[in-house]
Each structure stands twice: as structure tokens, then as C-alpha cells.
Design a protein around this motif. Structure first.
Motif, mmCIF file in Angstrom:
data_model
loop_
_atom_site.group_PDB
_atom_site.id
_atom_site.type_symbol
_atom_site.label_atom_id
_atom_site.label_comp_id
_atom_site.label_asym_id
_atom_site.label_seq_id
_atom_site.Cartn_x
_atom_site.Cartn_y
_atom_site.Cartn_z
ATOM 1 N N ALA A 1 17.725 -13.242 -21.202
ATOM 2 C CA ALA A 1 18.986 -12.494 -21.226
ATOM 3 C C ALA A 1 18.815 -11.182 -21.974
ATOM 4 C CB ALA A 1 20.078 -13.343 -21.884
ATOM 5 N N ASP A 2 18.019 -11.262 -23.092
ATOM 6 C CA ASP A 2 17.782 -10.032 -23.861
ATOM 7 C C ASP A 2 17.023 -9.013 -23.027
ATOM 8 O OD1 ASP A 2 19.090 -11.096 -25.993
ATOM 9 O OD2 ASP A 2 17.261 -11.741 -27.051
ATOM 10 N N GLU A 3 16.038 -9.495 -22.253
ATOM 11 C CA GLU A 3 15.252 -8.583 -21.414
ATOM 12 C C GLU A 3 16.127 -7.937 -20.337
ATOM 13 O OE1 GLU A 3 11.957 -10.646 -19.786
ATOM 14 O OE2 GLU A 3 10.995 -11.024 -21.731
ATOM 15 N N GLU A 4 17.011 -8.777 -19.730
ATOM 16 C CA GLU A 4 17.899 -8.238 -18.696
ATOM 17 C C GLU A 4 18.860 -7.229 -19.291
ATOM 18 O OE1 GLU A 4 19.776 -11.571 -16.936
ATOM 19 O OE2 GLU A 4 18.010 -12.161 -15.751
ATOM 20 N N ASN A 5 19.327 -7.519 -20.520
ATOM 21 C CA ASN A 5 20.256 -6.606 -21.165
ATOM 22 C C ASN A 5 19.576 -5.273 -21.485
ATOM 23 O OD1 ASN A 5 22.872 -6.050 -22.358
ATOM 24 N ND2 ASN A 5 21.797 -6.099 -24.336
ATOM 25 N N GLU A 6 18.324 -5.352 -21.984
ATOM 26 C CA GLU A 6 17.584 -4.136 -22.285
ATOM 27 C C GLU A 6 17.317 -3.328 -21.024
ATOM 28 O OE1 GLU A 6 14.062 -5.087 -24.353
ATOM 29 O OE2 GLU A 6 15.083 -5.940 -26.107
ATOM 30 N N ALA A 7 17.117 -4.038 -19.893
ATOM 31 C CA ALA A 7 16.840 -3.346 -18.641
ATOM 32 C C ALA A 7 18.043 -2.550 -18.156
ATOM 33 C CB ALA A 7 16.419 -4.354 -17.573
ATOM 34 N N ARG A 8 19.238 -2.934 -18.591
ATOM 35 C CA ARG A 8 20.457 -2.247 -18.163
ATOM 36 C C ARG A 8 20.693 -0.968 -18.929
ATOM 37 N NH1 ARG A 8 25.353 -5.112 -19.303
ATOM 38 N NH2 ARG A 8 26.327 -3.377 -18.184
ATOM 39 N N TRP A 9 20.086 -0.831 -20.116
ATOM 40 C CA TRP A 9 20.408 0.276 -21.005
ATOM 41 C C TRP A 9 19.173 1.125 -21.294
ATOM 42 C CZ3 TRP A 9 25.487 0.838 -22.090
ATOM 43 C CH2 TRP A 9 26.299 -0.267 -21.859
ATOM 44 N N SER A 10 19.429 2.367 -21.619
ATOM 45 C CA SER A 10 18.310 3.255 -21.933
ATOM 46 C C SER A 10 18.783 4.368 -22.866
ATOM 47 C CB SER A 10 17.744 3.868 -20.643
ATOM 48 O OG SER A 10 16.721 4.798 -20.954
ATOM 49 N N HIS A 11 17.844 4.820 -23.720
ATOM 50 C CA HIS A 11 18.089 5.999 -24.559
ATOM 51 C C HIS A 11 17.371 7.230 -23.995
ATOM 52 C CE1 HIS A 11 19.331 2.908 -27.468
ATOM 53 N NE2 HIS A 11 20.047 3.893 -28.033
ATOM 54 N N SER A 12 16.720 6.992 -22.842
ATOM 55 C CA SER A 12 16.025 8.112 -22.190
ATOM 56 C C SER A 12 17.025 8.843 -21.292
ATOM 57 C CB SER A 12 14.846 7.581 -21.352
ATOM 58 O OG SER A 12 14.244 8.636 -20.631
ATOM 59 N N VAL A 13 17.613 9.882 -21.823
ATOM 60 C CA VAL A 13 18.685 10.604 -21.126
ATOM 61 C C VAL A 13 18.336 12.085 -21.056
ATOM 62 C CG1 VAL A 13 21.140 11.176 -21.106
ATOM 63 C CG2 VAL A 13 20.378 8.951 -22.001
ATOM 64 N N ARG A 14 18.472 12.637 -19.899
ATOM 65 C CA ARG A 14 18.254 14.071 -19.709
ATOM 66 C C ARG A 14 19.482 14.664 -19.021
ATOM 67 N NH1 ARG A 14 13.316 16.883 -16.272
ATOM 68 N NH2 ARG A 14 13.828 19.062 -16.806
ATOM 69 N N ILE A 15 20.071 15.700 -19.596
ATOM 70 C CA ILE A 15 21.291 16.308 -19.065
ATOM 71 C C ILE A 15 20.983 17.742 -18.646
ATOM 72 C CG2 ILE A 15 23.682 16.956 -19.560
ATOM 73 C CD1 ILE A 15 23.688 14.691 -21.667
ATOM 74 N N TRP A 16 21.288 18.054 -17.388
ATOM 75 C CA TRP A 16 20.987 19.384 -16.862
ATOM 76 C C TRP A 16 22.208 20.306 -16.962
ATOM 77 C CZ3 TRP A 16 19.244 15.420 -13.085
ATOM 78 C CH2 TRP A 16 17.876 15.158 -13.210
ATOM 79 N N ALA A 17 21.988 21.548 -16.658
ATOM 80 C CA ALA A 17 23.072 22.525 -16.635
ATOM 81 C C ALA A 17 24.010 22.222 -15.469
ATOM 82 C CB ALA A 17 22.507 23.939 -16.509
ATOM 83 N N LEU A 18 25.220 22.725 -15.576
ATOM 84 C CA LEU A 18 26.193 22.524 -14.500
ATOM 85 C C LEU A 18 25.745 23.234 -13.227
ATOM 86 C CD1 LEU A 18 29.596 23.009 -16.374
ATOM 87 C CD2 LEU A 18 28.410 20.866 -15.862
ATOM 88 N N ARG A 19 26.081 22.620 -12.091
ATOM 89 C CA ARG A 19 25.749 23.228 -10.802
ATOM 90 C C ARG A 19 27.034 23.654 -10.099
ATOM 91 N NH1 ARG A 19 22.530 19.416 -6.992
ATOM 92 N NH2 ARG A 19 24.555 18.368 -6.880
ATOM 93 N N THR A 20 27.040 24.875 -9.572
ATOM 94 C CA THR A 20 28.193 25.374 -8.814
ATOM 95 C C THR A 20 27.999 25.074 -7.333
ATOM 96 O OG1 THR A 20 28.539 27.169 -10.409
ATOM 97 C CG2 THR A 20 29.562 27.409 -8.231
ATOM 98 N N ASN A 21 29.000 24.447 -6.727
ATOM 99 C CA ASN A 21 28.955 24.128 -5.300
ATOM 100 C C ASN A 21 29.921 25.056 -4.569
ATOM 101 O OD1 ASN A 21 27.400 21.693 -6.016
ATOM 102 N ND2 ASN A 21 29.369 20.937 -6.756
ATOM 103 N N ALA A 22 29.374 26.093 -3.959
ATOM 104 C CA ALA A 22 30.215 27.092 -3.297
ATOM 105 C C ALA A 22 30.803 26.512 -2.016
ATOM 106 C CB ALA A 22 29.408 28.342 -2.989
ATOM 107 N N GLY A 23 32.123 26.626 -1.868
ATOM 108 C CA GLY A 23 32.795 26.164 -0.661
ATOM 109 C C GLY A 23 33.477 27.307 0.054
#
Length: 479
Positions: A5-27
Motif C-alpha cells: 500500500a505504501d508503494e502504491e501510495n508513493e507511486a501516486r505522488w511526486s515532488h518532481s514538478v516542472r512548471i512552464w510559462a503560460l501559453r497563449t492560444n490565439a483564436g
């Protein structure tokens, strides 16, 4: 077991996060803005209508990264935001949604929103244990929970209190819609529910389309608030029934039958005589019933003793019921349909309509507020009253076979007859659209099957054009 259960729980979560700049979607009409990020190697995105909303959401994500929060890989949300989402149930969300929509919505729109959400909510229950009767659930939603003024006024009535409390505890959490397996199943259940009437029969295609649009918008609000990463309807391949947008030409009356129907109204006793001019406005000037009921002396631009007159429409009074209006009356005066509040619509008044309106004014006058169509004591004429008069007029004017059929089954069909008459008379579609209060595209799509009798003249024009080409060739050869 605990290690697994601990392994499955760890598999659901991560601290490896990368956030990119906002993207503009021209319509074509407007641009949207997407926040994009990656959690544990899985990419996520969320699109917003404005830059400010997208930037605020991105700032939330950055703040949780700085705090060291764990992010769930499946949803892409940090634990605090996910807990917040889990705390909001579908019931709580739809109540918040109607609260948001209510102030700016017309009474008809309010009823449509409540009716749609009352249809899908019973399909989104997390448990059947102790489930109240279906009719009771619907009444608790439509008559109380989804009517903000009633809900905000205090506790539900005693006969609905238990059902409301049960709904508060037993609708699914919003996070279930984000689940890759359970989410599509729930959405499909909701869509299947709105495709059926209360009695289980298939709903009309236009009704399904309208309810689906409201459900989609309710999910969009959850996305806007950050409870869902994207709209779950987009992940379900569900085919709605095709809507028949065109008017059935069988409902359209000709000029003779229209006059006979008006006579069928005139020969009835009591309030019926007051309604002859109201039905005449629908037939000769293509007014909607809500526009005709609100017709006032101020809407008459000219009413000569002979010839054509002119009307200038500015308001309507659709009926919705007292719970849905701000005034507490069943009808509330509003602007014209699909137009700005102060916009007007000019309509020519046929000489026969002019004569009928002049007779009505001489015979009955107007109410103190200028309305032409009121009861003998000045009250509002209800739907049941004018519909009963119309049904009796059909019996008088139509043959038994016609009466059993769809011909002029409802007063609105008089409007269809008016627009069809104008189009068949050769009036340009742009002019007809202005008089009827339609866009040209909608006009031609709705009334396409009612334009008849023009094939012969069209073929004649083609023959004349081709004959002209042949004559030109003969002259060239002779030269």
C-alpha cells in the motif's frame, strides 16, 4: 500488505514538478491562456479565458512547489488543492454554479439551468443506501436547492429536509470526474440521463443539446475554480441525437385557414373576443406569443384608416413561474429575444391586421399600462386561457382530419405561417430576418422546408439564361 500500500501510495505522488510559462492560444474571436506543468513525468495543462486567471492558477502551483507539497501524478494537483477539490461534492458545486449564474440570467434561462441539473444529478450519486424516491429527489433539487433565493432564505421545508440532507452527503466528489477510469463512466451516466424524459422516453434533440450545454458549462466552472484540470465531457465520445431545426411545413396554415381560425376565436364567448387581435399579431406580423401578450399601445408606430401600418416592438413577457423572476410574478417584462435590452424591431402591419387592431382598440381600449390584451378585470391572460381558446378555434376551423394532424397545433405556428408567407412572396431573406427577429442564417435553416412554389420560376430563369447563351453563340457563328 502495508508495504504494498505504501508503494502504491508513493507511486501516486511526486515532488518532481516542472512548471512552464503560460501559453497563449490565439483564436478567431478571442485568445485563451494555458498553464502547463509536469508531475512525475506526466504532462498536465489547464486553459483559462483570461491571462489573469491562468496566471493566478500558475502562481498557486509555484507556491505549493516552494512549500514542498507533494503533487498527485494523475490529476497534477498538489495535495492541499486536491483535498479542497475532494471536499466539494457535485451537489455543493451545482448549488454554487446556480448562485453564480442567477443574477445575470433571464427567468427562462434560470428554469433551464435548474431543470437540466435536476435531471443529471440523480445520475451522479455516490451511494444508493437510503436513497429517497426519484420524484422527491427531483423536487428537492428543482423546487429548493437550485433556486438560490429559496435556499438562501433558510432551511428547506419539512417535507424536503431529509432528501436535501441525503443529497448533501451522497453525490460524488468533483475529483471523481478527474479519475481516468471512473470519470468517463460518470460523465456518460449524466449524458444518458439528460437524453431521457422523466418517463424514460427519449428527449427531443434540441432539449438534449440545451441540457448538454448547461452541463458542459457547469464543468467549465469547476475548471475555472481549480477543482478540475479540464472539462471531463471532452474525454467522452458520446453522440447526441441530431436536432431537427427546420419547421415542419405541415404545421403552416394558408391564408384561408388562418382567417377561419381567427373567426373561430371571434365566435367564442367571454375573453376569447379579446384575443382575436393577439392571434392576428402572430399571423400577420410574426410575433412570438410572449411578444403578443406584452403588446402595448406604444408599440403601434402607425395605424392608418386604410393601407399598411407599422409596429415597433421593444419588449416581451415570457412566462416562467414566480420562483424564477426577480419580481415574484409569473411573467416578467424583458427585452426582445436575442437582442440588447433597449433594441427594437420594426414590423409592417398588414392592412387586415390594421383593421383588426383598430377594432380591438375601439371595442376594449387598453389597460392603464398600455397593454392591449388583458382580462375583463385588467388581469394578465394566462397560458391556459389562450391555449383553451385556440384549441376550440381549431375544432371550429379545421376538418376532423386536419384537427387530428399537426396543422396549427399551437399558436406559435401562426408565426411560422407569417414568416413562410413572407419568404414565399419573394421578400428578401435579410428583410424577413429583421422583421422576424432572426439572423439570416437561422432564418434560412429553420424555414428552408417552408419555401415552396419557387422551383418553376427558378427553372424558367435558368432556361432564359441558357437560351441567351445559345443566341449569343449563333450570332458569333453568323458573323
Amino acid at each position: 500488505m502495508s508495504s504494498q500500500a505504501d508503494e502504491e501510495n508513493e507511486a501516486r505522488w511526486s515532488h518532481s514538478v516542472r512548471i512552464w510559462a503560460l501559453r497563449t492560444n490565439a483564436g478567431k474571436k478571442r485568445s485563451t491562456y494555458s498553464a502547463r506543468w509536469m508531475v512525475g513525468g506526466e504532462e498536465h495543462h489547464r486553459t483559462f479565458a483570461s491571462y489573469a486567471l491562468a496566471d493566478a492558477f500558475r502562481a498557486k502551483l509555484l507556491n505549493h512547489v516552494q512549500r514542498g507539497s507533494a503533487f498527485e501524478i494523475t490529476s497534477g494537483l498538489p495535495a492541499p488543492m486536491l483535498r479542497e477539490a475532494r471536499e466539494r461534492s457535485w451537489y455543493e458545486h451545482v448549488c454554487a454554479y446556480v448562485d453564480m449564474k442567477w443574477p445575470g440570467a433571464a427567468p427562462k434561462s434560470r428554469t433551464g439551468i435548474a431543470e437540466s441539473l435536476a435531471t443529471v444529478t440523480p445520475a451522479l450519486l455516490g451511494s444508493d443506501r437510503g436513497r429517497p424516491d426519484k420524484a422527491l429527489i427531483r423536487r428537492a433539487l428543482y423546487a429548493w436547492a437550485l433556486v438560490p433565493p429559496r435556499r438562501q432564505a433558510g432551511e428547506p421545508p419539512d417535507d424536503l429536509a431529509g432528501t436535501v440532507r441525503w443529497l448533501e452527503r451522497n453525490t460524488v466528489p468533483l475529483t471523481d470526474f478527474a479519475d481516468r477510469t471512473r470519470g468517463p463512466v460518470l460523465v456518460r451516466q449524466a449524458l444518458d440521463a439528460l437524453a431521457r424524459q422523466i418517463d424514460g422516453q427519449p428527449a427531443a434533440a434540441k432539449t438534449v443539446a440545451r441540457k448538454r450545454a448547461i452541463l458542459f458549462n457547469a464543468f467549465e466552472y469547476a475548471v475555472e475554480l481549480g477543482y478540475l484540470a479540464d472539462n471531463p465531457i471532452g474525454r467522452v465520445k458520446w453522440k447526441a441525437p441530431k436536432a431537427a431545426e427546420s419547421v415542419d411545413r405541415r404545421v403552416v396554415v394558408d391564408r384561408y385557414r388562418a382567417r377561419t381560425l381567427l373567426m373561430g376565436v371571434a365566435v367564442q364567448p367571454n375573453v376569447a373576443k379579446r384575443l382575436v387581435a393577439m392571434f392576428a399579431l402572430m399571423y400577420y406580423a410574426a410575433l412570438r406569443p410572449s411578444e403578443a401578450l406584452d403588446f402595448r399601445e406604444e408599440n403601434i408606430a402607425s395605424l392608418p384608416t386604410k393601407g399598411w401600418g407599422e409596429l415597433l416592438l421593444g419588449n416581451s413577457s415570457p412566462r416562467t413561474g414566480t420562483a424564477w423572476t426577480d419580481s415574484g410574478r409569473s411573467r416578467e417584462r424583458r427585452g426582445l429575444k436575442h437582442r440588447a435590452a433597449a433594441d427594437t424591431r420594426p414590423v409592417p402591419a398588414h392592412p387586415e391586421l390594421v383593421e383588426i387592431l383598430r377594432w380591438h382598440l375601439d371595442e376594449f381600449g387598453t389597460a392603464p399600462d398600455g397593454r392591449l390584451f388583458v382580462g375583463p378585470r385588467g388581469g394578465t391572460i394566462g397560458d391556459s386561457t389562450y391555449l383553451a381558446v385556440w384549441h376550440d378555434a381549431r375544432k371550429y376551423a379545421l376538418t376532423p382530419a386536419e384537427h387530428r394532424g399537426p396543422l396549427a397545433r399551437v399558436p406559435y405556428d401562426l408565426r411560422h405561417a407569417a414568416v413562410s408567407t413572407w419568404l414565399n412572396a419573394g421578400v428578401p431573406a435579410t428583410q424577413v430576418a429583421e422583421w422576424a427577429g432572426h439572423s439570416v442564417a437561422v432564418l434560412l435553416r429553420v424555414y428552408a422546408k417552408c419555401i415552396v412554389g419557387q422551383g418553376a420560376s427558378a427553372r424558367r430563369r435558368i432556361e432564359e439564361a441558357m437560351s441567351g447563351d445559345e443566341q449569343a453563340v449563333s450570332r458569333d457563328n453568323a458573323a
